[in-house]
Scaffold this motif. Structure first.
Motif, PDB file in Angstrom:
ATOM      1  N   MET A   1      45.444  40.400  41.214  1.00  0.00           N
ATOM      2  CA  MET A   1      45.452  41.824  41.479  1.00  0.00           C
ATOM      3  C   MET A   1      44.573  42.527  40.441  1.00  0.00           C
ATOM      4  O   MET A   1      44.619  42.226  39.260  1.00  0.00           O
ATOM      5  N   VAL A   2      43.813  43.479  40.881  1.00  0.00           N
ATOM      6  CA  VAL A   2      42.901  44.219  40.024  1.00  0.00           C
ATOM      7  C   VAL A   2      43.636  45.440  39.465  1.00  0.00           C
ATOM      8  O   VAL A   2      44.234  46.209  40.198  1.00  0.00           O
ATOM      9  N   SER A   3      43.576  45.584  38.141  1.00  0.00           N
ATOM     10  CA  SER A   3      44.232  46.733  37.502  1.00  0.00           C
ATOM     11  C   SER A   3      43.467  48.012  37.827  1.00  0.00           C
ATOM     12  O   SER A   3      42.326  47.973  38.287  1.00  0.00           O
ATOM     13  N   ASP A   4      44.098  49.154  37.560  1.00  0.00           N
ATOM     14  CA  ASP A   4      43.440  50.442  37.786  1.00  0.00           C
ATOM     15  C   ASP A   4      42.168  50.561  36.950  1.00  0.00           C
ATOM     16  O   ASP A   4      41.151  51.063  37.413  1.00  0.00           O
ATOM     17  N   HIS A   5      42.247  50.082  35.711  1.00  0.00           N
ATOM     18  CA  HIS A   5      41.067  50.128  34.829  1.00  0.00           C
ATOM     19  C   HIS A   5      39.947  49.267  35.404  1.00  0.00           C
ATOM     20  O   HIS A   5      38.794  49.699  35.443  1.00  0.00           O
ATOM     21  N   ASP A   6      40.298  48.053  35.844  1.00  0.00           N
ATOM     22  CA  ASP A   6      39.286  47.165  36.422  1.00  0.00           C
ATOM     23  C   ASP A   6      38.722  47.751  37.712  1.00  0.00           C
ATOM     24  O   ASP A   6      37.529  47.625  37.980  1.00  0.00           O
ATOM     25  N   ALA A   7      39.563  48.394  38.501  1.00  0.00           N
ATOM     26  CA  ALA A   7      39.096  49.024  39.737  1.00  0.00           C
ATOM     27  C   ALA A   7      38.093  50.128  39.423  1.00  0.00           C
ATOM     28  O   ALA A   7      37.044  50.242  40.079  1.00  0.00           O
ATOM     29  N   ALA A   8      38.388  50.923  38.403  1.00  0.00           N
ATOM     30  CA  ALA A   8      37.471  51.989  38.001  1.00  0.00           C
ATOM     31  C   ALA A   8      36.165  51.395  37.483  1.00  0.00           C
ATOM     32  O   ALA A   8      35.080  51.916  37.760  1.00  0.00           O
ATOM     33  N   THR A   9      36.272  50.302  36.749  1.00  0.00           N
ATOM     34  CA  THR A   9      35.074  49.634  36.235  1.00  0.00           C
ATOM     35  C   THR A   9      34.252  49.077  37.381  1.00  0.00           C
ATOM     36  O   THR A   9      33.012  49.171  37.374  1.00  0.00           O
TER      37      THR A   9
ATOM     38  N   ARG B   1      30.184  42.251  37.679  1.00  0.00           N
ATOM     39  CA  ARG B   1      31.046  42.624  38.785  1.00  0.00           C
ATOM     40  C   ARG B   1      31.774  41.417  39.341  1.00  0.00           C
ATOM     41  O   ARG B   1      32.960  41.464  39.641  1.00  0.00           O
ATOM     42  N   GLU B   2      31.066  40.305  39.466  1.00  0.00           N
ATOM     43  CA  GLU B   2      31.668  39.085  39.988  1.00  0.00           C
ATOM     44  C   GLU B   2      32.807  38.615  39.081  1.00  0.00           C
ATOM     45  O   GLU B   2      33.872  38.227  39.556  1.00  0.00           O
ATOM     46  N   GLN B   3      32.580  38.680  37.771  1.00  0.00           N
ATOM     47  CA  GLN B   3      33.609  38.250  36.826  1.00  0.00           C
ATOM     48  C   GLN B   3      34.830  39.170  36.871  1.00  0.00           C
ATOM     49  O   GLN B   3      35.964  38.709  36.787  1.00  0.00           O
ATOM     50  N   LEU B   4      34.605  40.466  37.005  1.00  0.00           N
ATOM     51  CA  LEU B   4      35.716  41.421  37.069  1.00  0.00           C
ATOM     52  C   LEU B   4      36.523  41.286  38.350  1.00  0.00           C
ATOM     53  O   LEU B   4      37.737  41.486  38.347  1.00  0.00           O
ATOM     54  N   ALA B   5      35.862  40.963  39.426  1.00  0.00           N
ATOM     55  CA  ALA B   5      36.513  40.912  40.730  1.00  0.00           C
ATOM     56  C   ALA B   5      37.413  39.673  40.883  1.00  0.00           C
ATOM     57  O   ALA B   5      38.224  39.614  41.797  1.00  0.00           O
ATOM     58  N   ARG B   6      37.279  38.743  39.979  1.00  0.00           N
ATOM     59  CA  ARG B   6      38.091  37.514  40.079  1.00  0.00           C
ATOM     60  C   ARG B   6      39.523  37.747  39.720  1.00  0.00           C
ATOM     61  O   ARG B   6      39.974  38.482  39.024  1.00  0.00           O
TER      62      ARG B   6
END
Length: 66
Positions: free
Chosen positions: A1-9, A61-66
């Motif tokens: 699950m992507v956190s709110d911070h990661d979603a904003a990033t 982006r690819e690394q964050l989306a994992r």
């Protein structure tokens, strides 16, 4: 699950990616219109820089989306 911070990033990265893709498109159009080796070299250098930035953002982006 992507956190709110990661979603904003991710959203910010997507915006920067879109800008870079637009820049590359514009630079490609400009390169077609240029004549002369100096202009062509400058256009190629700018395009390479923009492509490198785009590649870095896509990797982030690819690394964050994992």
């Amino acid at each position: 699950m992507v956190s709110d911070h990661d979603a904003a990033t991710l959203i910010a990265l997507d915006e920067r990616i879109a800008i870079l893709r637009s820049n590359l498109s514009e630079l490609t159009e400009q390169a077609v219109a240029y004549s002369g080796a100096a202009d062509e070299d400058l256009a190629a250098e700018r395009m390479a820089q923009q492509q490198q930035l785009l590649d870095e953002l896509l990797k982030q982006r690819e690394q964050l989306a994992r």
